[in-house]
Design a protein around this motif. Structure first.
Motif, PDB file in Angstrom:
ATOM      1  N   SER A  31       0.839  -1.253   0.152  1.00 36.13           N
ATOM      2  CA  SER A  31       0.097   0.040   0.182  1.00 36.13           C
ATOM      3  C   SER A  31       0.812   1.084  -0.145  1.00 36.13           C
ATOM      4  O   SER A  31       0.293   2.247  -0.358  1.00 36.13           O
ATOM      5  CB  SER A  31      -1.023   0.056   1.318  1.00 36.13           C
ATOM      6  N   LEU A  32       2.226   1.360   0.393  1.00 34.19           N
ATOM      7  CA  LEU A  32       3.096   2.349   0.520  1.00 34.19           C
ATOM      8  C   LEU A  32       3.928   2.621  -0.395  1.00 34.19           C
ATOM      9  O   LEU A  32       4.496   3.741  -0.601  1.00 34.19           O
ATOM     10  CB  LEU A  32       3.751   2.434   1.865  1.00 34.19           C
ATOM     11  N   SER A  33       4.323   1.643  -1.403  1.00 36.31           N
ATOM     12  CA  SER A  33       5.292   1.778  -2.497  1.00 36.31           C
ATOM     13  C   SER A  33       4.333   1.682  -3.750  1.00 36.31           C
ATOM     14  O   SER A  33       3.522   1.382  -4.118  1.00 36.31           O
ATOM     15  CB  SER A  33       6.177   0.579  -2.098  1.00 36.31           C
ATOM     16  N   LEU A  34       5.413   1.860  -4.872  1.00 33.31           N
ATOM     17  CA  LEU A  34       4.924   1.778  -6.132  1.00 33.31           C
ATOM     18  C   LEU A  34       4.769   0.530  -6.599  1.00 33.31           C
ATOM     19  O   LEU A  34       3.907   0.096  -7.348  1.00 33.31           O
ATOM     20  CB  LEU A  34       6.047   2.476  -6.950  1.00 33.31           C
ATOM     21  N   ALA A  35       5.578  -0.331  -6.091  1.00 29.56           N
ATOM     22  CA  ALA A  35       5.526  -1.827  -6.584  1.00 29.56           C
ATOM     23  C   ALA A  35       5.990  -2.676  -5.536  1.00 29.56           C
ATOM     24  O   ALA A  35       7.159  -2.114  -4.950  1.00 29.56           O
ATOM     25  CB  ALA A  35       6.062  -2.145  -8.042  1.00 29.56           C
ATOM     26  N   VAL A  36       5.629  -3.968  -5.328  1.00 29.83           N
ATOM     27  CA  VAL A  36       6.578  -5.038  -4.532  1.00 29.83           C
ATOM     28  C   VAL A  36       6.356  -6.184  -5.355  1.00 29.83           C
ATOM     29  O   VAL A  36       5.527  -6.657  -5.996  1.00 29.83           O
ATOM     30  CB  VAL A  36       5.575  -5.172  -3.109  1.00 29.83           C
ATOM     31  N   GLY A  37       7.710  -7.155  -5.003  1.00 30.29           N
ATOM     32  CA  GLY A  37       7.581  -8.437  -5.683  1.00 30.29           C
ATOM     33  C   GLY A  37       8.740  -9.062  -4.817  1.00 30.29           C
ATOM     34  O   GLY A  37       9.327  -8.702  -3.852  1.00 30.29           O
ATOM     35  N   TRP A  38       8.950 -10.355  -5.567  1.00 28.78           N
ATOM     36  CA  TRP A  38      10.027 -11.150  -4.654  1.00 28.78           C
ATOM     37  C   TRP A  38      10.489 -12.077  -5.593  1.00 28.78           C
ATOM     38  O   TRP A  38       9.967 -12.163  -6.772  1.00 28.78           O
ATOM     39  CB  TRP A  38       9.129 -11.992  -3.511  1.00 28.78           C
ATOM     40  N   TYR A  39      11.886 -12.571  -5.367  1.00 28.69           N
ATOM     41  CA  TYR A  39      12.539 -13.453  -6.194  1.00 28.69           C
ATOM     42  C   TYR A  39      13.264 -14.237  -5.379  1.00 28.69           C
ATOM     43  O   TYR A  39      13.792 -13.937  -4.179  1.00 28.69           O
ATOM     44  CB  TYR A  39      13.193 -12.976  -7.185  1.00 28.69           C
ATOM     45  N   ALA A  40      13.898 -15.571  -5.824  1.00 36.29           N
ATOM     46  CA  ALA A  40      15.076 -16.123  -4.964  1.00 36.29           C
ATOM     47  C   ALA A  40      16.039 -16.351  -5.840  1.00 36.29           C
ATOM     48  O   ALA A  40      16.118 -16.291  -7.109  1.00 36.29           O
ATOM     49  CB  ALA A  40      14.337 -17.594  -4.819  1.00 36.29           C
ATOM     50  N   THR A  41      17.210 -16.599  -5.142  1.00 40.72           N
ATOM     51  CA  THR A  41      18.647 -16.805  -5.929  1.00 40.72           C
ATOM     52  C   THR A  41      18.912 -18.165  -4.952  1.00 40.72           C
ATOM     53  O   THR A  41      18.187 -18.880  -4.527  1.00 40.72           O
ATOM     54  CB  THR A  41      19.827 -15.593  -5.291  1.00 40.72           C
ATOM     55  N   ASP A  42      20.154 -18.473  -5.476  1.00 34.94           N
ATOM     56  CA  ASP A  42      20.594 -19.957  -4.791  1.00 34.94           C
ATOM     57  C   ASP A  42      20.626 -19.956  -3.314  1.00 34.94           C
ATOM     58  O   ASP A  42      20.366 -20.959  -2.968  1.00 34.94           O
ATOM     59  CB  ASP A  42      21.816 -20.254  -5.656  1.00 34.94           C
ATOM     60  N   THR A  43      20.621 -18.883  -2.834  1.00 33.96           N
ATOM     61  CA  THR A  43      21.082 -18.588  -1.376  1.00 33.96           C
ATOM     62  C   THR A  43      19.977 -17.824  -0.660  1.00 33.96           C
ATOM     63  O   THR A  43      20.102 -17.724   0.691  1.00 33.96           O
ATOM     64  CB  THR A  43      22.541 -18.134  -1.265  1.00 33.96           C
ATOM     65  N   THR A  44      19.358 -16.995  -1.279  1.00 38.11           N
ATOM     66  CA  THR A  44      18.415 -16.017  -0.636  1.00 38.11           C
ATOM     67  C   THR A  44      17.006 -15.907  -1.347  1.00 38.11           C
ATOM     68  O   THR A  44      16.776 -16.249  -2.296  1.00 38.11           O
ATOM     69  CB  THR A  44      19.161 -14.615  -0.542  1.00 38.11           C
ATOM     70  N   LYS A  45      16.166 -15.615  -0.211  1.00 36.30           N
ATOM     71  CA  LYS A  45      14.779 -15.112  -0.751  1.00 36.30           C
ATOM     72  C   LYS A  45      14.712 -13.555  -0.493  1.00 36.30           C
ATOM     73  O   LYS A  45      14.982 -13.260   0.547  1.00 36.30           O
ATOM     74  CB  LYS A  45      13.784 -15.846   0.161  1.00 36.30           C
ATOM     75  N   ASN A  46      14.196 -12.848  -1.645  1.00 38.04           N
ATOM     76  CA  ASN A  46      14.409 -11.492  -1.613  1.00 38.04           C
ATOM     77  C   ASN A  46      13.132 -10.798  -1.979  1.00 38.04           C
ATOM     78  O   ASN A  46      12.254 -11.104  -2.769  1.00 38.04           O
ATOM     79  CB  ASN A  46      15.453 -10.721  -2.830  1.00 38.04           C
ATOM     80  N   ILE A  47      12.733  -9.896  -1.096  1.00 37.27           N
ATOM     81  CA  ILE A  47      11.656  -9.011  -1.222  1.00 37.27           C
ATOM     82  C   ILE A  47      11.872  -7.669  -1.625  1.00 37.27           C
ATOM     83  O   ILE A  47      12.501  -7.034  -0.809  1.00 37.27           O
ATOM     84  CB  ILE A  47      10.419  -9.161   0.035  1.00 37.27           C
ATOM     85  N   TRP A  48      11.294  -7.132  -2.326  1.00 39.27           N
ATOM     86  CA  TRP A  48      11.554  -5.631  -2.830  1.00 39.27           C
ATOM     87  C   TRP A  48      10.407  -4.714  -3.039  1.00 39.27           C
ATOM     88  O   TRP A  48       9.471  -5.009  -3.175  1.00 39.27           O
ATOM     89  CB  TRP A  48      12.442  -5.675  -4.336  1.00 39.27           C
ATOM     90  N   ALA A  49      10.695  -3.775  -2.888  1.00 41.41           N
ATOM     91  CA  ALA A  49       9.483  -2.552  -2.992  1.00 41.41           C
ATOM     92  C   ALA A  49      10.354  -1.199  -3.612  1.00 41.41           C
ATOM     93  O   ALA A  49      11.479  -0.839  -3.325  1.00 41.41           O
ATOM     94  CB  ALA A  49       8.945  -1.854  -1.682  1.00 41.41           C
ATOM     95  N   SER A  50       9.662  -0.446  -4.415  1.00 43.34           N
ATOM     96  CA  SER A  50      10.183   0.751  -5.150  1.00 43.34           C
ATOM     97  C   SER A  50       9.397   1.728  -4.676  1.00 43.34           C
ATOM     98  O   SER A  50       8.283   1.864  -4.185  1.00 43.34           O
ATOM     99  CB  SER A  50      10.100   0.483  -6.525  1.00 43.34           C
ATOM    100  N   PHE A  51      10.119   3.088  -4.705  1.00 46.92           N
ATOM    101  CA  PHE A  51       9.542   4.318  -4.243  1.00 46.92           C
ATOM    102  C   PHE A  51      10.124   5.349  -5.247  1.00 46.92           C
ATOM    103  O   PHE A  51      10.964   5.263  -6.007  1.00 46.92           O
ATOM    104  CB  PHE A  51      10.278   4.483  -2.909  1.00 46.92           C
ATOM    105  N   PRO A  52       9.167   6.572  -5.245  1.00 43.85           N
ATOM    106  CA  PRO A  52       9.676   7.504  -6.300  1.00 43.85           C
ATOM    107  C   PRO A  52      10.808   8.134  -5.907  1.00 43.85           C
ATOM    108  O   PRO A  52      11.022   8.247  -4.746  1.00 43.85           O
ATOM    109  CB  PRO A  52       8.307   8.520  -6.148  1.00 43.85           C
ATOM    110  N   ARG A  53      11.766   8.569  -7.015  1.00 43.60           N
ATOM    111  CA  ARG A  53      12.851   9.390  -6.693  1.00 43.60           C
ATOM    112  C   ARG A  53      12.675  11.009  -7.054  1.00 43.60           C
ATOM    113  O   ARG A  53      13.381  11.613  -6.462  1.00 43.60           O
ATOM    114  CB  ARG A  53      14.157   8.701  -7.299  1.00 43.60           C
ATOM    115  N   HIS A  54      11.834  10.908  -7.960  1.00 42.05           N
ATOM    116  CA  HIS A  54      11.680  12.355  -8.581  1.00 42.05           C
ATOM    117  C   HIS A  54      10.122  12.584  -8.540  1.00 42.05           C
ATOM    118  O   HIS A  54       9.270  11.698  -8.783  1.00 42.05           O
ATOM    119  CB  HIS A  54      12.157  12.701  -9.928  1.00 42.05           C
ATOM    120  N   PRO A  55       9.761  14.007  -8.488  1.00 45.62           N
ATOM    121  CA  PRO A  55       8.239  14.299  -8.446  1.00 45.62           C
ATOM    122  C   PRO A  55       7.825  14.090 -10.033  1.00 45.62           C
ATOM    123  O   PRO A  55       8.627  14.083 -10.816  1.00 45.62           O
ATOM    124  CB  PRO A  55       8.314  15.843  -8.065  1.00 45.62           C
ATOM    125  N   ASP A  56       6.627  13.704 -10.060  1.00 47.22           N
ATOM    126  CA  ASP A  56       6.069  13.432 -11.507  1.00 47.22           C
ATOM    127  C   ASP A  56       5.880  14.625 -12.026  1.00 47.22           C
ATOM    128  O   ASP A  56       5.752  15.670 -11.522  1.00 47.22           O
ATOM    129  CB  ASP A  56       4.710  12.721 -11.077  1.00 47.22           C
TER     130      ASP A  56
END
Length: 144
Positions: A119-144
């Motif tokens: 609800s607070l970020s632009l997008a959220v997703g997840w992925y796995a590598t051979d050794t980790t499970k990663n969750i990511w979220a993105s946020f704006p860097r510049h005004p639109d």
């Protein structure tokens, strides 16, 4: 319970800074350091973006708390940037589970970290590598 979308962060994102957390006591330092890093790495200030450091710190705390509580140590929090957004990537070393959004009720004391991130970020997703499970979220860097 819902399943989070599977997707790595944008490939053009460059790593700005990384933190390794051993336990919940490390969360306070993470929040302060994240705010400083966002400013140092070019968060363009503007009325629309005034809340971004606080939102990133809140989502980082929620995702890192989940990783510390439910994953395998260490928890690694990485701040990345693309041309138009910051990406927060939180990894733990439990590759056997899939992140699920909780069915927490209004009075429950936990279980809303992924819902909050969505609800607070632009997008959220997840992925796995051979050794980790990663969750990511993105946020704006510049005004639109």
């Amino acid at each position: 319970m819902g399943q989070l979308r599977t997707s790595p962060p944008p490939p053009q994102a460059a790593e700005l800074q990384s933190w390794t957390l051993a336990d919940a006591a490390d969360l306070r330092g993470l929040r302060a350091s994240l705010r400083e890093a966002l400013t140092r790495h070019g968060l363009v200030q503007g009325e629309e973006l005034d809340e971004v450091p606080g939102l990133v710190a809140l989502v980082a705390t929620e995702l890192a708390s989940n990783a510390l509580r439910h994953g395998r140590p260490p928890t690694i929090v990485t701040l990345l940037a693309s041309d138009d957004c910051f990406i927060l990537d939180v990894a733990d070393h439990d590759t056997t589970t899939v992140p699920q959004t909780g069915d927490a009720g209004a009075l429950d004391s936990g279980g809303r970290g992924l819902q909050l991130a969505e609800s607070l970020s632009l997008a959220v997703g997840w992925y796995a590598t051979d050794t980790t499970k990663n969750i990511w979220a993105s946020f704006p860097r510049h005004p639109d």
